[in-house]
Design a protein around this motif. Structure first.
Motif, short mmCIF file in Angstrom:
data_model
loop_
_atom_site.label_atom_id
_atom_site.label_comp_id
_atom_site.label_asym_id
_atom_site.label_seq_id
_atom_site.Cartn_x
_atom_site.Cartn_y
_atom_site.Cartn_z
N ARG A 38 -46.13 -69.86 -38.67
CA ARG A 38 -44.98 -69.79 -39.42
C ARG A 38 -43.89 -68.63 -38.75
O ARG A 38 -44.70 -67.88 -37.87
CB ARG A 38 -45.18 -69.06 -40.93
N TYR A 94 -44.63 -74.44 -39.45
CA TYR A 94 -45.00 -75.39 -38.67
C TYR A 94 -46.67 -75.93 -38.73
O TYR A 94 -47.25 -74.89 -38.49
CB TYR A 94 -44.42 -75.04 -37.16
N GLY A 115 -41.13 -78.31 -38.05
CA GLY A 115 -41.10 -77.35 -39.10
C GLY A 115 -40.50 -77.74 -40.56
O GLY A 115 -39.66 -78.41 -40.53
#
Length: 122
Positions: A38, A94, A115
């Motif tokens: 992240r 992600y 993402g």
């Protein structure tokens, strides 16, 4: 074309839950580790969790006990169940894949998704 596609992000209140999915296409995930990372605004990308091709799992200390990673090789999909969400979990999440047991180091991963945004706010 080798591709990872995340889904399941959104807006949730503190204490709520979300389940992220990571669907692979163009290759099979069986022999790959799946990692979740992240990135919050103004911060570096950080490893959240990973599950190896042997089923071993790892979690960042900040999410232990709240997040659960899993995989369904029959669906060529990885999952990240996120419970007890906090404002500091807000980030773009992600998924990534690498041919091994994984880890929380982004440089180890070969394939990345685009993402999905997770926002935790009241």
């Amino acid at each position: 074309q080798l591709q990872l596609v995340e889904s399941g992000g959104g807006l949730v209140q503190p204490g709520g839950s979300l389940r992220l999915s990571c669907l692979a296409s163009g290759f099979t995930l069986d022999n790959y580790a799946i990692g979740w990372f992240r990135q919050a605004p103004g911060k570096e990308r950080e490893g959240v969790s990973c599950i190896g091709n042997d089923g071993s799992t790892y979690y960042a200390d900040s999410v232990k006990g709240r997040f659960t990673i899993s995989r369904d090789n029959t669906q060529n999909t990885g999952y990240l169940q996120m419970n007890s969400l906090k404002a500091e979990d807000t980030a773009v999440y992600y998924c990534a894949a690498e041919p091994g047991i994984g880890g929380l180091v982004a440089d180890w991963y070969e394939y990345w998704g685009q993402g999905t945004q997770v926002t935790v706010s009241s």
